[in-house]
Design a protein around this motif. Structure first.
Motif, PDB file in Angstrom:
ATOM      1  N   LEU A   1       1.167  -1.027  -0.028  1.00 40.53           N
ATOM      2  CA  LEU A   1       0.022  -0.150  -0.201  1.00 40.53           C
ATOM      3  C   LEU A   1       0.805   1.570   0.286  1.00 40.53           C
ATOM      4  CD1 LEU A   1      -2.251  -1.014   2.790  1.00 40.53           C
ATOM      5  CD2 LEU A   1      -2.707  -0.945   0.301  1.00 40.53           C
TER       6      LEU A   1
ATOM      7  N   VAL B   1      -2.880   0.155  -4.041  1.00 36.30           N
ATOM      8  CA  VAL B   1      -2.936  -0.829  -3.793  1.00 36.30           C
ATOM      9  C   VAL B   1      -1.870  -2.279  -4.616  1.00 36.30           C
ATOM     10  CG1 VAL B   1      -4.767  -2.373  -2.466  1.00 36.30           C
ATOM     11  CG2 VAL B   1      -4.651  -0.686  -2.202  1.00 36.30           C
TER      12      VAL B   1
ATOM     13  N   ILE C   1      -4.470   6.155   8.099  1.00 33.52           N
ATOM     14  CA  ILE C   1      -4.494   5.634   7.256  1.00 33.52           C
ATOM     15  C   ILE C   1      -4.111   3.978   8.453  1.00 33.52           C
ATOM     16  CG2 ILE C   1      -4.719   4.214   5.181  1.00 33.52           C
ATOM     17  CD1 ILE C   1      -4.899   6.634   3.394  1.00 33.52           C
ATOM     18  N   SER C   2      -5.243   3.433   8.178  1.00 35.62           N
ATOM     19  CA  SER C   2      -4.201   1.445   8.547  1.00 35.62           C
ATOM     20  C   SER C   2      -5.543   0.467   7.883  1.00 35.62           C
ATOM     21  CB  SER C   2      -4.562   1.733  10.581  1.00 35.62           C
ATOM     22  OG  SER C   2      -6.337   1.566  10.258  1.00 35.62           O
ATOM     23  N   ALA C   3      -4.322   0.023   7.985  1.00 35.72           N
ATOM     24  CA  ALA C   3      -4.651  -1.319   7.455  1.00 35.72           C
ATOM     25  C   ALA C   3      -4.706  -2.809   7.813  1.00 35.72           C
ATOM     26  CB  ALA C   3      -3.870  -1.550   6.024  1.00 35.72           C
TER      27      ALA C   3
ATOM     28  N   LEU D   1      -9.324  -1.320   4.557  1.00 38.58           N
ATOM     29  CA  LEU D   1      -8.910   0.400   4.856  1.00 38.58           C
ATOM     30  C   LEU D   1      -9.423   0.816   5.799  1.00 38.58           C
ATOM     31  CD1 LEU D   1      -7.583   0.498   1.700  1.00 38.58           C
ATOM     32  CD2 LEU D   1      -6.018  -0.312   3.384  1.00 38.58           C
ATOM     33  N   THR D   2      -9.022   1.148   6.877  1.00 42.64           N
ATOM     34  CA  THR D   2      -9.858   3.123   7.732  1.00 42.64           C
ATOM     35  C   THR D   2      -9.087   4.176   6.913  1.00 42.64           C
ATOM     36  OG1 THR D   2      -9.841   0.749   9.021  1.00 42.64           O
ATOM     37  CG2 THR D   2     -10.323   3.588  10.300  1.00 42.64           C
ATOM     38  N   ILE D   3      -9.991   4.840   6.464  1.00 44.43           N
ATOM     39  CA  ILE D   3      -9.441   6.570   6.286  1.00 44.43           C
ATOM     40  C   ILE D   3     -10.090   7.221   6.592  1.00 44.43           C
ATOM     41  CG2 ILE D   3      -9.308   7.790   4.260  1.00 44.43           C
ATOM     42  CD1 ILE D   3      -9.123   5.371   2.406  1.00 44.43           C
TER      43      ILE D   3
END
Length: 92
Positions: A6, A15, A55-57, A66-68
């Motif tokens: 990413l 991605v 951003i976390s994945a 994915l959390t944005i």
């Protein structure tokens, strides 16, 4: 997760992943595979209101999540209105 990459650059999230053939240890040979193999990538254009630094994945059971988050400056906020005590009253 090792085959997924990413990247975020100028509000574009890329991605990139590689699907490798599964190893068969019992001498079995694959005749037909329904899933394509190889490298693929997707690009997502992110809005200016998103916080790309946070951003976390997560990868679980074959699903990449994915959390944005929305940037704090873009969230609606309440604006206080000061009292009108400094205004002069008009007399009719």
């Amino acid at each position: 997760p090792d085959a997924i990459d990413l990247d975020v650059e100028q509000n574009v999230l890329t991605v990139k992943a590689e699907r490798r053939p599964t190893q068969r240890g019992d001498g079995a040979e694959v005749q037909v595979s329904e899933r394509p193999l190889g490298v693929f990538s997707r690009q997502l254009f992110l809005g200016d209101t998103l916080d790309t630094d946070k951003i976390s994945a997560a990868y679980e059971a074959g699903v990449l999540t994915l959390t944005i988050p929305v940037a704090e400056t873009a969230k609606p906020r309440k604006i206080q209105i000061s009292g009108g005590s400094d205004r002069k009253e008009l007399q009719a």
